[in-house]
Design a protein around this motif. Structure first.
Motif, PDB file in Angstrom:
ATOM      1  N   GLY A 166       0.809  -1.218   0.000  1.00 45.39           N
ATOM      2  CA  GLY A 166       0.000   0.000   0.000  1.00 45.39           C
ATOM      3  C   GLY A 166       0.839   1.263   0.000  1.00 45.39           C
ATOM      4  N   LEU A 167       1.965   1.232   0.732  1.00 46.59           N
ATOM      5  CA  LEU A 167       2.833   2.407   0.823  1.00 46.59           C
ATOM      6  C   LEU A 167       3.929   2.333  -0.237  1.00 46.59           C
ATOM      7  CD1 LEU A 167       3.147   2.695   4.706  1.00 46.59           C
ATOM      8  CD2 LEU A 167       1.591   3.931   3.175  1.00 46.59           C
ATOM      9  N   SER A 168       3.507   2.399  -1.487  1.00 50.64           N
ATOM     10  CA  SER A 168       4.448   2.338  -2.606  1.00 50.64           C
ATOM     11  C   SER A 168       3.818   3.056  -3.785  1.00 50.64           C
ATOM     12  CB  SER A 168       4.745   0.880  -2.988  1.00 50.64           C
ATOM     13  OG  SER A 168       3.599   0.278  -3.560  1.00 50.64           O
ATOM     14  N   LEU A 169       4.635   3.335  -4.798  1.00 50.75           N
ATOM     15  CA  LEU A 169       4.101   3.976  -5.993  1.00 50.75           C
ATOM     16  C   LEU A 169       3.088   3.076  -6.674  1.00 50.75           C
ATOM     17  CD1 LEU A 169       4.016   6.231  -8.042  1.00 50.75           C
ATOM     18  CD2 LEU A 169       6.093   5.286  -9.119  1.00 50.75           C
ATOM     19  N   TRP A 172      -0.117   3.329  -4.716  1.00 51.10           N
ATOM     20  CA  TRP A 172      -0.770   4.620  -4.936  1.00 51.10           C
ATOM     21  C   TRP A 172      -1.464   4.655  -6.287  1.00 51.10           C
ATOM     22  CZ3 TRP A 172       0.523   8.606  -8.486  1.00 51.10           C
ATOM     23  CH2 TRP A 172      -0.145   9.819  -8.265  1.00 51.10           C
ATOM     24  N   LEU A 173      -0.798   4.122  -7.315  1.00 50.98           N
ATOM     25  CA  LEU A 173      -1.384   4.129  -8.651  1.00 50.98           C
ATOM     26  C   LEU A 173      -2.639   3.261  -8.722  1.00 50.98           C
ATOM     27  CD1 LEU A 173       1.888   3.876 -10.784  1.00 50.98           C
ATOM     28  CD2 LEU A 173       0.353   5.849 -10.660  1.00 50.98           C
ATOM     29  N   ILE A 175      -4.581   2.168  -6.106  1.00 48.81           N
ATOM     30  CA  ILE A 175      -5.643   2.641  -5.210  1.00 48.81           C
ATOM     31  C   ILE A 175      -6.433   3.776  -5.854  1.00 48.81           C
ATOM     32  CG2 ILE A 175      -6.066   3.856  -3.021  1.00 48.81           C
ATOM     33  CD1 ILE A 175      -3.706   2.226  -1.862  1.00 48.81           C
ATOM     34  N   GLY A 176      -5.717   4.654  -6.571  1.00 45.80           N
ATOM     35  CA  GLY A 176      -6.388   5.801  -7.176  1.00 45.80           C
ATOM     36  C   GLY A 176      -6.859   5.599  -8.595  1.00 45.80           C
ATOM     37  N   ARG A 183     -10.155  -0.680  -5.632  1.00 49.37           N
ATOM     38  CA  ARG A 183      -9.757  -0.707  -4.224  1.00 49.37           C
ATOM     39  C   ARG A 183     -10.212  -1.968  -3.496  1.00 49.37           C
ATOM     40  NH1 ARG A 183     -10.748   5.510  -2.053  1.00 49.37           N
ATOM     41  NH2 ARG A 183      -9.256   6.509  -3.464  1.00 49.37           N
ATOM     42  N   THR A 188      -3.396  -4.753   0.320  1.00 50.75           N
ATOM     43  CA  THR A 188      -2.337  -3.741   0.443  1.00 50.75           C
ATOM     44  C   THR A 188      -1.500  -3.871   1.712  1.00 50.75           C
ATOM     45  OG1 THR A 188      -3.882  -2.207   1.504  1.00 50.75           O
ATOM     46  CG2 THR A 188      -3.699  -2.098  -0.900  1.00 50.75           C
TER      47      THR A 188
END
Length: 284
Positions: A166-169, A172-173, A175-176, A183, A188
């Motif tokens: 979850g805490l990665s590029l 982020w790509l 999730i959004g 989602r 994640t």
């Protein structure tokens, strides 16, 4: 008859005394040695390496660990590894490990590996010299071909569950993506792309996302699995190059390290380092 001016005699005598004092204390005689000269005088190259950062470095092993050893060997000195955890930003890491040192008392090192060779980062950090790209990283996705036969767009994921830190590029790509359309099918909780790749390998999920190096290190060569760029328009198209950083005034050291890197790449040693960790190296 000695006709030297008195001031010159005094300066000469002070120089002799300073040299004699340094020799008596076992100190180097060169008072204004360059960073490279200091490294050769002490006989070791201090290299800062990110810790818990597979496949590049963890507990003294990884691609960057091998590269650090080869660079030290090229300079004719021993390797001294300074492992450290990543800080909040790359600029923080450059301050702590390259030009100033950490407030907890460790650092700086002579050189930091795995630094993005990125124009904005270079402009934001005038205290350092960033150079020597040796790897181009990309955001990637791995999939079981029997579950997801094609993936030209994220819509072809269907309802397949995707392992992604979850805490990665990559996280982020995904999730959004498309207003959060995926989602609910993202898992994640993984620390990094290596863990996500193991989840795919172990049959827990049919798809995993992360950095290309992370996914390849676990899944390259696995039958029935494809690894390719993440089909997201927001992903960096050409990925990003990573190299190394030294203090801004360490010009001679930077030149020596660049020359060593060129030789290591040219004779195949760099590609072999990546291959030993199951990652495919290509010229940057």
């Amino acid at each position: 008859m000695d006709r030297l001016p008195l001031t010159m005699k005094r300066r000469s005598m002070l120089g002799v005394l300073a040299g004699a004092g340094a020799a008596a204390l076992g100190l180097p005689l060169t008072l204004s040695a360059t960073p490279l000269e200091k490294i050769k005088e002490r006989g070791s190259l201090s290299v800062a390496l990110y810790n818990e950062f597979l496949p590049f470095h963890d507990q003294g092993k990884g691609i960057d660990a091998e590269l650090a050893g080869a660079l030290a060997q090229a300079l004719g000195v021993k390797l001294s590894v300074l492992p450290f955890p990543a800080d909040e930003s790359m600029s923080d890491d450059l301050r702590n490990m390259v030009w100033k040192g950490h407030y907890l008392g460790y650092g700086p090192a002579d050189v930091l590996l795995h630094v993005p060779v990125d124009r904005p980062l270079i402009e934001e950090n005038p205290q350092v010299n960033i150079f020597g790209p040796y790897w181009r990283e990309r955001v990637a996705v791995a999939r079981r071909l029997d579950a997801v036969p094609a993936l030209e767009s994220l819509s072809q994921l269907g309802k397949a569950r995707v392992a992604v830190p979850g805490l990665s590029l990559a996280g982020w790509l995904l999730i959004g993506a498309e207003g959060g359309a995926y989602r609910e099918q993202l898992v994640t909780t993984f620390k990094d792309g290596v863990q996500a790749a193991h989840a795919l390998k172990n049959g827990e999920v049919p798809v995993a996302a992360g950095n290309l190096s992370e996914l390849q290190s676990v899944l390259r060569g696995q039958s029935g699995i494809a690894i390719e760029p993440l089909p997201s328009p927001r992903a960096p198209r050409d990925g990003w190059a990573v190299g190394m950083a030294v203090k801004k005034d360490a010009t001679e050291l930077a030149q020596a390290l660049q020359g060593a890197l060129n030789d290591i790449a040219k004779d195949g040693r760099l590609a072999a380092m990546f291959d030993r960790h199951n990652v495919t190296w290509r010229p940057v």
